[in-house]
Design an enzyme around this catalytic site. Structure first.
Site, PDB file in Angstrom:
ATOM      1  N   GLY A   1      46.938  28.479  39.150  1.00 15.82           N
ATOM      2  CA  GLY A   1      46.497  28.452  40.543  1.00 15.82           C
ATOM      3  C   GLY A   1      46.936  29.624  41.392  1.00 15.82           C
ATOM      4  O   GLY A   1      47.008  29.514  42.617  1.00 15.82           O
ATOM      5  N   LYS A   2      47.199  30.760  40.763  1.00 15.25           N
ATOM      6  CA  LYS A   2      47.612  31.938  41.541  1.00 15.25           C
ATOM      7  C   LYS A   2      46.545  32.360  42.538  1.00 15.25           C
ATOM      8  O   LYS A   2      46.853  32.714  43.673  1.00 15.25           O
ATOM      9  CB  LYS A   2      47.943  33.106  40.614  1.00 15.25           C
ATOM     10  CG  LYS A   2      49.177  32.928  39.757  1.00 15.25           C
ATOM     11  CD  LYS A   2      49.554  34.211  39.029  1.00 15.25           C
ATOM     12  CE  LYS A   2      48.440  34.753  38.156  1.00 15.25           C
ATOM     13  NZ  LYS A   2      48.056  33.825  37.064  1.00 15.25           N
TER      14      LYS A   2
ATOM     15  N   VAL B   1      48.532  38.999  37.074  1.00 15.60           N
ATOM     16  CA  VAL B   1      47.670  38.479  36.008  1.00 15.60           C
ATOM     17  C   VAL B   1      48.550  37.701  35.048  1.00 15.60           C
ATOM     18  O   VAL B   1      49.591  38.188  34.612  1.00 15.60           O
ATOM     19  CB  VAL B   1      46.917  39.619  35.288  1.00 15.60           C
ATOM     20  CG1 VAL B   1      47.866  40.670  34.774  1.00 15.60           C
ATOM     21  CG2 VAL B   1      46.063  39.074  34.155  1.00 15.60           C
ATOM     22  N   GLY B   2      48.164  36.458  34.747  1.00 12.85           N
ATOM     23  CA  GLY B   2      48.969  35.638  33.858  1.00 12.85           C
ATOM     24  C   GLY B   2      50.329  35.336  34.460  1.00 12.85           C
ATOM     25  O   GLY B   2      50.464  35.071  35.651  1.00 12.85           O
TER      26      GLY B   2
ATOM     27  N   GLU C   1      47.868  39.670  43.813  1.00 11.15           N
ATOM     28  CA  GLU C   1      47.893  38.642  42.774  1.00 11.15           C
ATOM     29  C   GLU C   1      48.065  39.267  41.400  1.00 11.15           C
ATOM     30  O   GLU C   1      47.298  40.148  41.002  1.00 11.15           O
ATOM     31  CB  GLU C   1      46.600  37.820  42.800  1.00 11.15           C
ATOM     32  CG  GLU C   1      46.574  36.730  41.736  1.00 11.15           C
ATOM     33  CD  GLU C   1      45.218  36.064  41.585  1.00 11.15           C
ATOM     34  OE1 GLU C   1      44.969  35.491  40.504  1.00 11.15           O
ATOM     35  OE2 GLU C   1      44.410  36.134  42.522  1.00 11.15           O
TER      36      GLU C   1
ATOM     37  N   LYS D   1      43.867  42.283  43.474  1.00 13.91           N
ATOM     38  CA  LYS D   1      44.144  41.895  42.093  1.00 13.91           C
ATOM     39  C   LYS D   1      44.061  43.174  41.269  1.00 13.91           C
ATOM     40  O   LYS D   1      42.969  43.607  40.880  1.00 13.91           O
ATOM     41  CB  LYS D   1      43.147  40.859  41.592  1.00 13.91           C
ATOM     42  CG  LYS D   1      43.554  40.238  40.252  1.00 13.91           C
ATOM     43  CD  LYS D   1      42.677  39.065  39.879  1.00 13.91           C
ATOM     44  CE  LYS D   1      43.088  38.467  38.545  1.00 13.91           C
ATOM     45  NZ  LYS D   1      44.384  37.737  38.623  1.00 13.91           N
TER      46      LYS D   1
ATOM     47  N   ASN E   1      52.132  23.476  42.326  1.00 17.10           N
ATOM     48  CA  ASN E   1      50.698  23.191  42.278  1.00 17.10           C
ATOM     49  C   ASN E   1      50.434  22.142  41.201  1.00 17.10           C
ATOM     50  O   ASN E   1      50.627  22.406  40.002  1.00 17.10           O
ATOM     51  CB  ASN E   1      49.916  24.469  41.983  1.00 17.10           C
ATOM     52  CG  ASN E   1      48.415  24.251  42.047  1.00 17.10           C
ATOM     53  OD1 ASN E   1      47.945  23.328  42.721  1.00 17.10           O
ATOM     54  ND2 ASN E   1      47.657  25.079  41.369  1.00 17.10           N
TER      55      ASN E   1
ATOM     56  N   ASP F   1      37.929  35.731  40.477  1.00 19.74           N
ATOM     57  CA  ASP F   1      39.182  35.747  41.235  1.00 19.74           C
ATOM     58  C   ASP F   1      39.136  36.809  42.333  1.00 19.74           C
ATOM     59  O   ASP F   1      39.568  36.574  43.468  1.00 19.74           O
ATOM     60  CB  ASP F   1      40.370  36.040  40.307  1.00 19.74           C
ATOM     61  CG  ASP F   1      40.676  34.880  39.382  1.00 19.74           C
ATOM     62  OD1 ASP F   1      40.085  33.795  39.558  1.00 19.74           O
ATOM     63  OD2 ASP F   1      41.502  35.061  38.468  1.00 19.74           O
TER      64      ASP F   1
END
Length: 221
Positions: free
Chosen positions: A9-10, A112-113, A110, A32, A170, A49
């Site tokens: 849920g990033k 990644v992973g 944001e 991102k 989350n 995203d």
């Protein structure tokens, strides 16, 4: 923005932060730096995203700044980059971030992973976080195994000399057993403030989530 894993849920929390910062009177833009699993679209590869971050931002910024590296295969970034014959340049990402910082009061970046995802043969996302030197928000995907993942990530952030500004729980699995007990275990062990507990929703709404985030806690020393 980092997470205990992929799919926790990033993007949702990043968008919620953008909405919350905007509601507090700031100009905002999401970023991102690296995205995989993109699809062809107008002007190049598009990532859902990234689209979500752009919709949640109050400032419209060039895509090449918001998402400097986009790859089609839904695989680890260093694998996708190697297959594309591309080297992910951390300095290029930093330049893009600095350009965004000139356009908006708040830039939400944001990852990644999880926190340590390889970006090339030698560097990973923790190296990028160090280069950008931003306070970090951790999204804990509440499911079996999250306690160890969360604590290991907290330790890794501290080991890099970075600030954990806060964390978000989350609830990605509605039937997680002993949810309250797990949440309390994390409360006791993570010194940074809990910014919010997000209830499970099949189609989560970032605007609604934003209303539940305790934004003032981010500015606490």
């Amino acid at each position: 923005m980092t997470g205990t894993d992929t799919g926790v849920g990033k993007t949702l929390i990043s968008c919620a932060l953008l909405h919350a910062f905007t509601a507090a009177g700031n100009s905002t833009v999401g970023m991102k730096p690296v995205a995989a699993g993109c699809v062809p679209g107008q002007g190049g590869l598009h990532c859902e995203d990234v689209e979500s971050l752009q919709r949640a931002s109050s400032v419209r910024a060039p895509r090449e700044l918001v998402n400097p590296y986009a790859f089609a295969p839904p695989v680890a970034p260093h694998v996708a980059a190697a297959e594309a014959g591309v080297t992910i340049d951390l300095k290029h990402i930093r330049h893009a971030y600095l350009a965004l910082a000139e356009l908006a009061d708040k830039v939400v970046v944001e990852g990644v992973g999880g926190f340590r995802v390889p970006l090339d043969e030698f560097s990973d996302t923790a190296d990028l976080a160090q280069l950008l030197d931003l306070p970090i928000v951790l999204v804990v995907g509440m499911r079996l195994g999250c306690l160890s993942h969360a604590m290991l990530t907290v330790e890794a952030i501290a080991a890099r000399g970075l600030t954990l500004a806060g964390w978000v729980a989350n609830r990605i699995e509605p039937d997680m057993e002993r949810f309250d007990a797990n949440l309390e275990a994390l409360r006791q062990r993570i010194v940074a403030p809990l910014l919010g507990v997000v209830a499970f929703a099949p189609q989560p709404d970032a605007v609604r989530v934003a209303r539940g985030l305790l934004l003032p806690l981010l500015s606490q020393p």
